[in-house]
Design an enzyme around this catalytic site. Structure first.
Site, PDB file in Angstrom:
ATOM      1  N   THR B 147       0.762  -1.145  -0.013  1.00 47.90           N
ATOM      2  CA  THR B 147       0.039   0.026  -0.047  1.00 47.90           C
ATOM      3  C   THR B 147       0.822   1.283   0.088  1.00 47.90           C
ATOM      4  O   THR B 147       1.218   1.585  -0.967  1.00 47.90           O
ATOM      5  CB  THR B 147      -1.166   0.043   1.244  1.00 47.90           C
ATOM      6  OG1 THR B 147      -0.125  -0.334   2.537  1.00 47.90           O
ATOM      7  CG2 THR B 147      -2.015  -0.965   0.956  1.00 47.90           C
ATOM      8  N   LYS B 169       3.941  -6.941   3.920  1.00 48.98           N
ATOM      9  CA  LYS B 169       3.642  -5.549   3.460  1.00 48.98           C
ATOM     10  C   LYS B 169       3.400  -5.009   4.941  1.00 48.98           C
ATOM     11  O   LYS B 169       2.769  -5.720   5.873  1.00 48.98           O
ATOM     12  CB  LYS B 169       2.737  -5.303   2.475  1.00 48.98           C
ATOM     13  CG  LYS B 169       1.148  -5.917   2.834  1.00 48.98           C
ATOM     14  CD  LYS B 169       0.191  -4.776   3.964  1.00 48.98           C
ATOM     15  CE  LYS B 169       0.097  -3.291   3.325  1.00 48.98           C
ATOM     16  NZ  LYS B 169      -0.598  -2.731   4.337  1.00 48.98           N
ATOM     17  N   THR B 180       1.245  -7.501  12.844  1.00 48.65           N
ATOM     18  CA  THR B 180       0.975  -6.028  12.520  1.00 48.65           C
ATOM     19  C   THR B 180       1.215  -6.008  10.955  1.00 48.65           C
ATOM     20  O   THR B 180       1.916  -5.156  10.854  1.00 48.65           O
ATOM     21  CB  THR B 180       1.905  -5.071  13.167  1.00 48.65           C
ATOM     22  OG1 THR B 180       3.239  -5.742  13.394  1.00 48.65           O
ATOM     23  CG2 THR B 180       1.301  -4.994  14.789  1.00 48.65           C
ATOM     24  N   GLU B 258       6.427   4.236   7.194  1.00 46.15           N
ATOM     25  CA  GLU B 258       6.030   5.570   6.412  1.00 46.15           C
ATOM     26  C   GLU B 258       6.810   6.777   6.695  1.00 46.15           C
ATOM     27  O   GLU B 258       6.762   7.070   7.972  1.00 46.15           O
ATOM     28  CB  GLU B 258       4.372   5.759   6.846  1.00 46.15           C
ATOM     29  CG  GLU B 258       3.628   4.759   5.965  1.00 46.15           C
ATOM     30  CD  GLU B 258       2.064   4.917   6.415  1.00 46.15           C
ATOM     31  OE1 GLU B 258       1.215   4.317   5.722  1.00 46.15           O
ATOM     32  OE2 GLU B 258       1.846   5.568   7.418  1.00 46.15           O
ATOM     33  N   ASN B 381      -0.160  10.391   5.037  1.00 44.52           N
ATOM     34  CA  ASN B 381      -1.355   9.957   6.122  1.00 44.52           C
ATOM     35  C   ASN B 381      -2.467  11.102   6.087  1.00 44.52           C
ATOM     36  O   ASN B 381      -3.743  10.904   6.150  1.00 44.52           O
ATOM     37  CB  ASN B 381      -1.205   9.556   7.463  1.00 44.52           C
ATOM     38  CG  ASN B 381      -0.659   8.198   7.272  1.00 44.52           C
ATOM     39  OD1 ASN B 381      -1.282   7.167   6.993  1.00 44.52           O
ATOM     40  ND2 ASN B 381       0.648   8.010   7.799  1.00 44.52           N
TER      41      ASN B 381
END
Lengths: 385, 385
Positions: B147, B169, B180, B258, B381
């Protein structure tokens, strides 16, 4: 009878204040005409700063007459911190003509560095010479204890003849389930020490303890309440007034959260018990993903559902979820079914908004306070030292 | 005998894979020649996505032969999600010629939106026609489930004749104390189902469960382990090999967190018990303030002390705190006393570093994995939808 906003801050009848920031250190002093009954709530962090430990020992006896507070250094996690905290009380006692045993001390700033008492004494001496009962003195005190705060926080209210005023600081390292910042409250309400403590504990539970900026718990949190006892009152009235004050201070801290561009309230209702509602609120208001979605004005409500699921059990097909700003309110999910997101997108453009979740499974509710997460938060905290 | 890195990914002997991303949706397929013993660990979020619930029902029976996984939509918090998850298993079963009851399904992506089965079927059909046992097929599968990941994660190792391979992922919405992310592991090790499950549970505890990107718990986490049973082996050897694999996948996810600019390992030793060590590690690696300090290359170790104090009791005057990168190691605090911070500042310039705390109060230790917090995390985000 309505609660009336006044301009006094902590300088309610019987109290004087002062404050100054010079270079790295700021010092605030608050002093009462006579010894006061005192109540307090402290951080639940096990690594308590020396001023917290020292002041907690004093408030356990129930009386205080003055407060010295500094910004620039937390006096936490450092050898000799307790001696330095004691010296600050002696310093303030001498300057204000008060027994050091009646002086509370609070510190805020970087953790793990030796505090510079020489610098603090220099600033404190200047402050002690300009103590005043004027509203501006409360503002000066509020400004002196700021760290990354961008605005001083000094408010006061009057209700049924009694007054309560408070200053606080707090912008980052703020998490729920404890008193989360420095806050000094003064009042003229004549109540016994146990009642004052009860009222303060109750009040903190639904205000400061429901505030989250970044989920990080401070070593130095302290809320002190000093009462001059000049005006007779009953417990219930005082509780109403105190709740009003602590919620307003909480709101001011959320508005001034590090890097905040948006103020967020979260309400969870329809919970089977109060603790479930509080847990859900805290999970939502603490979620970096919810905070960044609000920052991006993005109605990614799945993150709200996920955050709740990390702490409570709930039936997704029962929930309603709304975003609200002022009188505008948009349904995003009704009984588990997603609605058109465009009205929510519009509300998310507001500077202040409320996320409302109804679990439709009971009668209890809770409200929490926070802000979005922006790059400015990262810039502030990457550089802070 | 050393553990040897191989290039197969999940395409160890007996398994084929494939993957493709087209538009919003990516689909990965993994299939075994024969039915496999299967073990699994799932998110502990109470709001589990439909594919998690469906697949957990199947793994509770212990056998699987294929996996279909999609990116682009989590199939979570949406009415009819269970029917859609079942249809995905039927779809994959038909394409691969396998009974749908032996097909696991996993989804990742946005929560709360209806999944587009038509789009997924189109992509899956193309994938099913190019299934292969070549290493590139594992890479394609790993890429299809990404993603916000920037790099595919596909690794495999060989030890004493047995092989294990995995793809995963995971980049955001990552928190400890649960599996997680999506992770699919294949092996030829011949062990009974209970042993496979024991080994997987043990392995997850010290790897994926010690990984934090943002402290946000997903609704869709799933780790699946499929064994073809082609090669005889003992439990201990398999555990060593599996731990090696899961730690490497964990490290790859932390490196690709991220917005991450730095990879962080946290080690807490000298704890009185394992859980104390784990709690302290998780508090440090989860702290936005520790993460932003590392981002700013700022040795603000007081935040580490404060984070630990929020979850464990410890004696500050006993602790040692070091920063390490490669062979360079700098003492920041020794027995509670701060040292010169310049060597630590130098180490903080590294891209990969370890924060080492010794509580000097016992013999247990734990290690956790994470990354710094940057503006890029917020940009990703704020915009993700």
């Amino acid at each position: 009878m309505d609660i009336e906003r006044t301009s006094k801050g902590v300088c309610v009848d019987g109290f004087s204040a002062g404050g100054l920031k010079e270079g790295r250190y700021g010092v605030a002093l608050i002093v009462a005409e006579t010894p006061c009954k005192a109540a307090a709530v402290y951080t639940t962090n096990t690594m308590k700063a020396s001023p917290v430990v020292l002041t907690a020992g004093k408030t356990s006896k129930g009386m205080l007459q003055a407060i010295i507070a500094n910004s620039g250094n937390a006096n936490a996690c450092v050898k000799g911190g307790m001696e330095d905290a004691k010296k600050m009380c002696e310093m303030a006692g001498k300057m204000l003509g008060i027994n050091p045993s009646m002086v509370a001390v609070a510190s805020t700033g970087i953790i793990g560095r030796k505090i510079d008492l020489g610098a603090i004494e220099k600033v404190a001496l200047k402050v002690s010479k300009e103590m005043s009962n004027a509203p501006e003195a409360s503002t000066r005190a509020a400004r002196a204890i700021m760290t990354t705060d961008t605005k001083e926080k000094s408010v006061s209210f009057k209700y049924k003849g009694i007054e309560v005023g408070g200053i606080c600081k707090g912008s980052g390292m703020i998490s729920p389930k404890m008193a989360t910042m420095l806050c000094f409250i003064t009042t003229d309400a004549d109540l016994d020490q146990k009642t004052l403590q009860d009222c303060l504990t109750n009040s903190v539970e639904d205000s400061f303890n429901m505030l989250v900026i970044d989920g990080c718990m401070s070593t130095n949190d302290m809320v002190l309440l000093l009462s001059s006892g000049k005006v007779g009152c009953n417990k219930q009235d005082f509780q109403i007034l105190l709740n009003h004050l602590t919620k307003e201070l909480t709101r001011l801290m959320a508005l001034d959260g590090e890097g905040a561009t948006k103020y967020i309230e979260v309400e969870v209702s329809g919970a089977k018990d109060k603790e479930t509602a509080r847990k859900a609120v805290r999970a939502i208001i603490s979620s970096d993903l919810v905070k960044t979605a609000v920052h991006g004005e993005n109605p990614n409500w799945g993150r709200i559902a996920g955050a709740m699921g990390s702490v409570i059990e709930y039936d997704f097909e029962k929930i309603d979820l709304h975003y609200q700003s002022g009188k505008e309110k948009a349904a995003v999910v009704l009984k588990g079914v997603m609605r058109d997101l465009d009205p929510a997108r519009k509300i998310l453009k507001s500077k202040e908004l409320r996320i409302i979740v109804n679990l439709n499974s009971g009668k209890e509710s809770a409200v929490g306070y926070g802000c979005d997460l922006s790059c400015e938060y990262i810039r502030i905290n990457a550089e802070y030292n």
